[in-house]
Scaffold this motif. Sequence first.
Motif, PDB file in Angstrom:
ATOM      1  N   CYS A   1       0.848  -1.202   0.000  1.00  0.00           N
ATOM      2  CA  CYS A   1       0.000   0.000   0.000  1.00  0.00           C
ATOM      3  C   CYS A   1       0.879   1.246   0.000  1.00  0.00           C
ATOM      4  O   CYS A   1       0.596   2.223  -0.687  1.00  0.00           O
ATOM      5  CB  CYS A   1      -0.921   0.013   1.215  1.00  0.00           C
ATOM      6  SG  CYS A   1      -2.234  -1.208   1.150  1.00  0.00           S
TER       7      CYS A   1
ATOM      8  N   ALA B   1      -9.444   2.877  -0.819  1.00  0.00           N
ATOM      9  CA  ALA B   1      -9.874   1.484  -0.995  1.00  0.00           C
ATOM     10  C   ALA B   1     -10.058   1.109  -2.471  1.00  0.00           C
ATOM     11  O   ALA B   1      -9.802  -0.023  -2.865  1.00  0.00           O
ATOM     12  CB  ALA B   1     -11.166   1.243  -0.229  1.00  0.00           C
TER      13      ALA B   1
ATOM     14  N   THR C   1      -3.952   0.449 -10.075  1.00  0.00           N
ATOM     15  CA  THR C   1      -4.405  -0.281  -8.894  1.00  0.00           C
ATOM     16  C   THR C   1      -3.343  -1.264  -8.398  1.00  0.00           C
ATOM     17  O   THR C   1      -2.416  -1.615  -9.122  1.00  0.00           O
ATOM     18  CB  THR C   1      -5.693  -1.085  -9.197  1.00  0.00           C
ATOM     19  OG1 THR C   1      -5.459  -1.912 -10.334  1.00  0.00           O
ATOM     20  CG2 THR C   1      -6.869  -0.166  -9.469  1.00  0.00           C
TER      21      THR C   1
ATOM     22  N   LEU D   1      -7.302  -0.728  -4.356  1.00  0.00           N
ATOM     23  CA  LEU D   1      -6.893  -2.084  -3.987  1.00  0.00           C
ATOM     24  C   LEU D   1      -7.823  -3.114  -4.625  1.00  0.00           C
ATOM     25  O   LEU D   1      -9.048  -2.951  -4.646  1.00  0.00           O
ATOM     26  CB  LEU D   1      -6.926  -2.251  -2.461  1.00  0.00           C
ATOM     27  CG  LEU D   1      -6.554  -3.643  -1.939  1.00  0.00           C
ATOM     28  CD1 LEU D   1      -5.082  -3.978  -2.229  1.00  0.00           C
ATOM     29  CD2 LEU D   1      -6.829  -3.748  -0.439  1.00  0.00           C
ATOM     30  N   GLU D   2      -7.206  -4.158  -5.141  1.00  0.00           N
ATOM     31  CA  GLU D   2      -7.958  -5.304  -5.651  1.00  0.00           C
ATOM     32  C   GLU D   2      -7.438  -6.556  -4.942  1.00  0.00           C
ATOM     33  O   GLU D   2      -6.237  -6.786  -4.902  1.00  0.00           O
ATOM     34  CB  GLU D   2      -7.762  -5.441  -7.154  1.00  0.00           C
ATOM     35  CG  GLU D   2      -8.478  -6.629  -7.754  1.00  0.00           C
ATOM     36  CD  GLU D   2      -8.300  -6.688  -9.267  1.00  0.00           C
ATOM     37  OE1 GLU D   2      -9.201  -6.224  -9.988  1.00  0.00           O
ATOM     38  OE2 GLU D   2      -7.244  -7.180  -9.722  1.00  0.00           O
TER      39      GLU D   2
ATOM     40  N   VAL E   1     -13.190  -1.856  -2.263  1.00  0.00           N
ATOM     41  CA  VAL E   1     -12.132  -2.774  -2.708  1.00  0.00           C
ATOM     42  C   VAL E   1     -12.696  -3.673  -3.810  1.00  0.00           C
ATOM     43  O   VAL E   1     -13.840  -4.124  -3.730  1.00  0.00           O
ATOM     44  CB  VAL E   1     -11.639  -3.650  -1.522  1.00  0.00           C
ATOM     45  CG1 VAL E   1     -10.615  -4.680  -1.973  1.00  0.00           C
ATOM     46  CG2 VAL E   1     -11.073  -2.774  -0.412  1.00  0.00           C
TER      47      VAL E   1
ATOM     48  N   LEU F   1      -4.792  -0.052   4.595  1.00  0.00           N
ATOM     49  CA  LEU F   1      -5.184   1.058   3.721  1.00  0.00           C
ATOM     50  C   LEU F   1      -5.102   2.379   4.483  1.00  0.00           C
ATOM     51  O   LEU F   1      -4.530   3.360   3.989  1.00  0.00           O
ATOM     52  CB  LEU F   1      -6.611   0.841   3.195  1.00  0.00           C
ATOM     53  CG  LEU F   1      -6.800  -0.293   2.169  1.00  0.00           C
ATOM     54  CD1 LEU F   1      -8.283  -0.578   1.939  1.00  0.00           C
ATOM     55  CD2 LEU F   1      -6.118   0.065   0.841  1.00  0.00           C
TER      56      LEU F   1
ATOM     57  N   LEU G   1     -15.657  -5.980   2.047  1.00  0.00           N
ATOM     58  CA  LEU G   1     -14.566  -5.325   1.318  1.00  0.00           C
ATOM     59  C   LEU G   1     -15.121  -4.556   0.125  1.00  0.00           C
ATOM     60  O   LEU G   1     -14.758  -3.402  -0.134  1.00  0.00           O
ATOM     61  CB  LEU G   1     -13.550  -6.372   0.835  1.00  0.00           C
ATOM     62  CG  LEU G   1     -12.739  -7.064   1.929  1.00  0.00           C
ATOM     63  CD1 LEU G   1     -11.949  -8.237   1.360  1.00  0.00           C
ATOM     64  CD2 LEU G   1     -11.791  -6.042   2.584  1.00  0.00           C
TER      65      LEU G   1
END
Length: 280
Positions: free
Chosen positions: A99, A140, A110, A143-144, A171, A133, A166
Amino acid sequence: EAKSRGPNNYLAFEAWMRDKVALRASLEAKLRVAIKDKAIRPFYQPLIDLKTDEVCGFEALARWTDDEGNSIPPSVFIGIAEETGLITVLFEDLLSQACHDALAWDDHITLSFNVSPVQMEDRLLTARIFKALTVNGLPAHRLEIEITENALIQDPSSAAAVLDELHDAGVQIALDDFGTGYSSLSQLANYRFDKIKIDKSFTATYRDDERQEKIVRAMLALGLSLNIKTTAEGIEEPRQLNHLLELGCDVGQGYLFGRPMPADEIAPFLHARNRTLAAE
Ligand code: C2E
Ligand code: MG
Ligand code: MG
Ligand code: MG
């Protein structure tokens, strides 16, 4: 063969087992130290938007080089980390680092991160992800999470609840190694994934194999009709890329575009890539 039976062979087997157990124990001990010393680091492999030819993400892949300079592959140490419960600490450490690294990238790029099936049993999983995060200030939506089919098999409804939590936070959720598990299609029915990643075993050979090609074609069509983005892993050759493009695949990943690299190689990589694209 009759000759290979008998007491001698049994002793050989016993010695082999002893070696195996000892090797495994020493690897586990080494892994503990490596995690404590933060010797396992995330590398990043580019994901390419095939429609625009732009880098749209990086997948974090754990890399470990031991004191003797040997690199130990994730296929070895992730399994041990899962069995020993060390995966939780390793995950927190790698995700936080990733992150942090992702903050330096353009906003549309991403970070994809693998979550082990055993982690679905961790009641604090979502809390750990949100913490990584927040602490690093990564939104958020950048992020994957990548999970495999196995993550949903043990306890589908609680896994779905984790993914929902999530997803509600922004996410994205990708189904990794699609097509290799026992129940790929029922997983698609059970959960609304944002993305499916077609396993590299399909991409690698399908051009030489008509049946394989038809299967890839069907997977891509499925993604399109369910409105789920598709990624093809393991693209190594231009002819694979061209073909996947024709078939409407959204995102590509593979050695053709780039190998997993340490964080500090990303800026030079993107720079070199933009220059080549501009020169074309
Ligand atoms: P994965 O998530 O399916 O990752 C893709 C794997 O394909 C990676 O192997 C990547 O290096 C490899 N790959 C990418 N492009 C190509 C290509 O063009 N040709 C070929 N032959 N291979 C390609 P890697 O890094 O060895 O990781 C193996 C698996 O280990 C990953 O599969 C993932 O399941 C697991 N893994 C790696 N890092 C982590 C981690 O931090 N956490 C967890 N839970 N699992 C991880
Ligand atoms: Mg993955
Ligand atoms: Mg995969
Ligand atoms: Mg895989």
